[in-house]
Write a protein that holds these residues in place. Structure first.
Motif, short mmCIF file in Angstrom:
data_model
loop_
_atom_site.label_atom_id
_atom_site.label_comp_id
_atom_site.label_asym_id
_atom_site.label_seq_id
_atom_site.Cartn_x
_atom_site.Cartn_y
_atom_site.Cartn_z
N GLY A 295 0.84 -1.20 0.00
CA GLY A 295 0.00 0.00 0.00
C GLY A 295 0.87 1.23 0.00
N PHE A 296 0.24 2.38 0.05
CA PHE A 296 0.99 3.62 0.09
C PHE A 296 0.13 4.71 0.73
N PRO A 297 0.75 5.73 1.28
CA PRO A 297 -0.03 6.81 1.89
C PRO A 297 -0.65 7.73 0.83
N VAL A 298 -1.78 8.29 1.17
CA VAL A 298 -2.37 9.38 0.40
C VAL A 298 -2.68 10.50 1.37
N TRP A 299 -2.56 11.71 0.90
CA TRP A 299 -2.80 12.85 1.77
C TRP A 299 -4.26 13.27 1.69
N ILE A 300 -4.90 13.42 2.84
CA ILE A 300 -6.25 13.98 2.92
C ILE A 300 -6.19 15.09 3.95
N HIS A 310 -3.51 -2.70 -0.26
CA HIS A 310 -3.97 -3.61 -1.30
C HIS A 310 -4.65 -4.84 -0.72
N ILE A 311 -5.79 -5.21 -1.32
CA ILE A 311 -6.51 -6.43 -0.93
C ILE A 311 -5.99 -7.57 -1.80
N PRO A 312 -5.40 -8.62 -1.20
CA PRO A 312 -4.80 -9.70 -1.99
C PRO A 312 -5.75 -10.30 -3.02
N THR A 313 -5.19 -10.68 -4.17
CA THR A 313 -5.87 -11.33 -5.30
C THR A 313 -6.93 -10.44 -5.96
N THR A 314 -6.96 -9.15 -5.63
CA THR A 314 -7.88 -8.21 -6.28
C THR A 314 -7.10 -6.97 -6.70
N ARG A 315 -7.77 -6.08 -7.41
CA ARG A 315 -7.16 -4.79 -7.72
C ARG A 315 -7.67 -3.70 -6.78
N LEU A 316 -8.39 -4.11 -5.74
CA LEU A 316 -8.98 -3.17 -4.80
C LEU A 316 -7.99 -2.78 -3.70
N HIS A 317 -8.19 -1.59 -3.13
CA HIS A 317 -7.42 -1.12 -1.98
C HIS A 317 -8.39 -0.62 -0.91
N TRP A 335 -11.30 1.07 -2.57
CA TRP A 335 -11.09 1.83 -3.81
C TRP A 335 -10.70 0.88 -4.94
N ASP A 336 -11.22 1.16 -6.11
CA ASP A 336 -10.95 0.33 -7.28
C ASP A 336 -9.94 1.04 -8.19
N THR A 337 -8.96 0.30 -8.71
CA THR A 337 -7.98 0.79 -9.68
C THR A 337 -7.29 2.05 -9.18
N VAL A 338 -6.31 1.89 -8.33
CA VAL A 338 -5.57 3.03 -7.81
C VAL A 338 -4.14 2.99 -8.32
#
Length: 394
Positions: A295-300, A310-317, A335-338
């Protein structure tokens, strides 16, 4: 149209959604001047309970390139995507303006999606130079100016320099050259540069930072924080390229370092030129066996720091928000496709200082105008390419 009580009209307009307030510029010249003044935006912002916040980013795939937008406010979070030209790239976003690279015409473009204003800017360097990074500093609403700063590497007589080129909207036709001597060229992280307290900050992979003061027009090197070596020795380093991140959280320049056992947050004291560790958190986004960061940080803006895992075996986070009050994490939506880098966008009325276009063919100008109109519809209205094509067919 005659509006005699400008103060009352201004009070009414300042309570409208910002994109509707912009449309009121056509009422008369006085109202146009009122809305264009940075003081109007400050009034508008203070009256908003939950101003819009969005993250925009580009995703490259084998067959196509897509532009993504995640709307964080208002809740619930929404995520949409649309087709995006492979030749166009997002370089930066700051205080309501977005910096694009239109490779087809070899020009940068400063664009305000809310107002539709844009300005083309020629490249500053010969193509033989190695251009590492681009920075974008927008001082709105303190002033209505912006600056572009590029970094390239320069070797002269066995001396190593970071070579900066600076363009100010106050001097739109002039690129200034500024140099900073360095002992070595350490690669930059994938982290976008951060604009904070009048300076741009670029993070290098070893934790050191190159800072450029856009007001004094001078650069300095901020050394690698000492705490990194202490945590590396005690808790194990993870060297994957996504283990260090620089951003602005709660108005403070914040460094996030991911170690094998912990995630460490540190803030920068500008007066003392030093880092202070503020939080040491359990590491929940790395695989403990091989140390791979998933995973990685995002600023809010309203949070200390948030992470996508990241959720294993998916492209979701999954989105995790660190809450300082409970000293723990709150799990949000998936989140989908990040992809990174992600650029935070807040709509503002920041001006784009338009000057006559030079050395650009008429056909290229039409192409750029069409691209920007499409981007504006996507970011401001949420209109995708598919919806645009469908409406044209009807």
């Amino acid at each position: 149209m005659e509006l005699k009580d400008d103060f009352l009209v201004g009070e009414i307009i300042s309570r409208l959604p910002l994109k509707l307030a912009v449309q009121c510029k056509v009422l008369n010249k006085n109202i146009k001047c009122l809305i264009s003044d940075p003081g109007f935006f400050q009034t508008w912002f203070q009256l908003q309970e939950n101003p819009s916040t969005e993250l925009i980013y580009r995703v490259k795939a084998a067959n196509d390139t897509t532009l993504h937008k995640v709307t964080l406010h208002p809740i619930p979070i929404t995520q949409i995507e649309t087709i995006f030209s492979y030749d166009n790239e997002i370089l930066a976003s700051c205080n309501g303006l977005i910096l694009f690279d239109f490779g087809l015409v070899t020009k940068y473009c400063v664009f305000n999606p809310l107002t539709g204003e844009h300005q083309l800017i020629p490249y500053p360097l010969p193509t033989t130079y190695r251009l590492n990074k681009m920075g974008f500093a927008v001082d709105y609403p303190n002033s209505d100016q912006y600056k572009l700063v590029t970094i390239s590497e320069l070797v002269e007589n066995s001396n190593l320099f970071y070579n900066f080129h600076l363009l100010s909207s106050e001097r739109p036709g002039l690129w200034l050259e500024i140099q900073l001597r360095t002992d070595s060229f350490i690669s930059f992280s994938g982290n976008p540069p951060v604009y904070w307290c009048g300076s741009l900050y670029w993070l290098r992979c070893d934790g050191s930072v190159v800072a450029f003061d856009t007001r004094r027009e001078e650069a300095i090197l901020i050394n690698r924080p000492a705490f990194i070596d202490q945590y590396d020795f005690s808790y194990g380093n993870i060297s994957t390229g996504r283990n260090i991140w620089l951003g602005r959280a709660q108005g403070v320049l914040t460094l996030v370092c991911i170690f094998r056992r912990f995630i460490v947050l540190a803030t920068y004291d500008n007066a003392r030129s030093s880092w202070t560790v503020t939080h040491t958190l359990d590491n929940f986004i790395s695989r403990p066996d091989d140390g791979f960061v998933t995973g990685f940080p995002v600023w809010i803006d309203s949070k200390q720091v948030s992470f996508l895992k990241h959720i294993p075996t998916t492209r979701l986070h999954d989105l995790y928000e660190y809450d300082t009050e409970i000293n723990g994490y709150r799990q949000g939506e998936a989140w989908d496709t990040v992809d990174s880098p992600m650029y935070c966008f807040h709509p503002t009325l920041a001006s784009v200082h338009q000057t006559p276009f030079e050395n650009v063919e008429a056909a290229d100008l039409l192409y750029i105008a069409a691209q920007l109109n499409y981007i504006r519809g996507f970011i401001i209205e949420g209109i995708t390419r598919e919806e645009e094509s469908s409406s044209e067919e009807e």
